[in-house]
Scaffold this motif. Structure first.
Motif, mmCIF file in Angstrom:
data_model
loop_
_atom_site.group_PDB
_atom_site.id
_atom_site.type_symbol
_atom_site.label_atom_id
_atom_site.label_comp_id
_atom_site.label_asym_id
_atom_site.label_seq_id
_atom_site.Cartn_x
_atom_site.Cartn_y
_atom_site.Cartn_z
ATOM 1 N N ASP A 111 14.957 -2.289 18.003
ATOM 2 C CA ASP A 111 15.733 -3.172 17.140
ATOM 3 C C ASP A 111 15.742 -2.666 15.702
ATOM 4 O O ASP A 111 16.504 -3.147 14.877
ATOM 5 C CB ASP A 111 15.236 -4.617 17.202
ATOM 6 C CG ASP A 111 13.764 -4.762 16.891
ATOM 7 O OD1 ASP A 111 13.145 -3.791 16.424
ATOM 8 O OD2 ASP A 111 13.222 -5.849 17.125
ATOM 9 N N GLU A 112 14.914 -1.659 15.415
ATOM 10 C CA GLU A 112 14.840 -1.108 14.061
ATOM 11 C C GLU A 112 14.531 0.385 14.145
ATOM 12 O O GLU A 112 13.791 0.828 15.019
ATOM 13 C CB GLU A 112 13.749 -1.822 13.276
ATOM 14 C CG GLU A 112 13.617 -1.370 11.839
ATOM 15 C CD GLU A 112 12.521 -2.119 11.117
ATOM 16 O OE1 GLU A 112 12.868 -3.044 10.364
ATOM 17 O OE2 GLU A 112 11.336 -1.785 11.296
ATOM 18 N N THR A 141 18.535 -2.011 5.961
ATOM 19 C CA THR A 141 17.674 -3.070 5.434
ATOM 20 C C THR A 141 16.838 -2.565 4.266
ATOM 21 O O THR A 141 16.332 -3.365 3.498
ATOM 22 C CB THR A 141 16.756 -3.654 6.522
ATOM 23 O OG1 THR A 141 15.969 -2.611 7.086
ATOM 24 C CG2 THR A 141 17.583 -4.310 7.623
ATOM 25 N N ARG A 150 18.451 -1.672 10.893
ATOM 26 C CA ARG A 150 18.324 -2.628 11.991
ATOM 27 C C ARG A 150 19.570 -2.491 12.844
ATOM 28 O O ARG A 150 20.685 -2.403 12.337
ATOM 29 C CB ARG A 150 18.209 -4.052 11.446
ATOM 30 C CG ARG A 150 17.912 -5.083 12.514
ATOM 31 C CD ARG A 150 17.580 -6.433 11.909
ATOM 32 N NE ARG A 150 18.637 -6.972 11.092
ATOM 33 C CZ ARG A 150 19.679 -7.668 11.563
ATOM 34 N NH1 ARG A 150 19.790 -7.908 12.840
ATOM 35 N NH2 ARG A 150 20.600 -8.124 10.753
ATOM 36 N N PRO A 201 16.102 -10.352 13.234
ATOM 37 C CA PRO A 201 15.279 -9.781 12.161
ATOM 38 C C PRO A 201 13.844 -9.581 12.636
ATOM 39 O O PRO A 201 13.331 -10.357 13.429
ATOM 40 C CB PRO A 201 15.338 -10.838 11.060
ATOM 41 C CG PRO A 201 16.510 -11.681 11.377
ATOM 42 C CD PRO A 201 16.689 -11.611 12.875
ATOM 43 N N THR A 202 13.212 -8.522 12.131
ATOM 44 C CA THR A 202 11.816 -8.265 12.484
ATOM 45 C C THR A 202 10.924 -8.744 11.364
ATOM 46 O O THR A 202 11.335 -8.826 10.218
ATOM 47 C CB THR A 202 11.577 -6.764 12.732
ATOM 48 O OG1 THR A 202 11.945 -6.046 11.564
ATOM 49 C CG2 THR A 202 12.370 -6.271 13.926
#
Length: 107
Positions: free
Chosen positions: A46-47, A81, A95, A101-102
Motif C-alpha cells: 500500500d506504500e 505523501t 501511497r 492511509p498507513t
C-alpha cells in the motif's frame, strides 16, 4: 525488529497473513525487481519508499519487472505523501492510489 528470508516456495500473501495474525502491521520489503514486482502484481503493497540518486548507470539494470499491466488505463497509480532530500538523493514516499492511509503507530 525481526528479519527472515523467504524461499521461492513461500506464498507472499500467506506470509503477510501470518504476520498480520501475529500483530505485525508494517513490513519493510527491501528487494530487487523480481520480489518487488511480485508484491505489486499481487496487490500486497500500500506504500512504496523509493530512493532516487542523481546517477545514471545504463545497461540492463531494472528496478521493477513485468507487472502484467496490459494498458496505461490499468497502470498502478500513486499519490505522493512525502518528498525529502537525503544528501544528494531524493526519498519519495508514495501511497498506492485508493489504498487506506498507513500509520506508523499501529501495533
Amino acid at each position: 525488529e525481526r528479519f527472515f528470508a523467504l524461499t521461492k516456495r513461500d506464498c507472499l500473501a500467506d506470509v503477510l497473513d501470518g504476520l498480520h495474525r501475529r500483530g505485525v502491521r508494517r513490513v519493510l520489503v527491501e528487494a530487487g525487481p523480481v520480489l518487488t514486482s511480485a508484491v505489486l502484481r499481487e496487490g500486497l503493497a500500500d506504500e512504496i519508499v523509493a530512493y532516487v540518486a542523481p546517477v545514471l548507470i545504463g545497461g540492463r539494470m531494472s528496478t521493477i519487472g513485468d507487472l502484467g499491466i496490459p494498458t496505461i488505463d490499468a497502470a498502478l497509480r500513486f499519490e505522493f505523501t512525502a518528498v525529502e532530500h537525503l544528501g544528494d538523493d531524493l526519498v519519495l514516499t508514495l501511497r498506492i492510489a485508493g489504498a487506506p492511509p498507513t500509520s506508523q503507530k499501529e501495533s
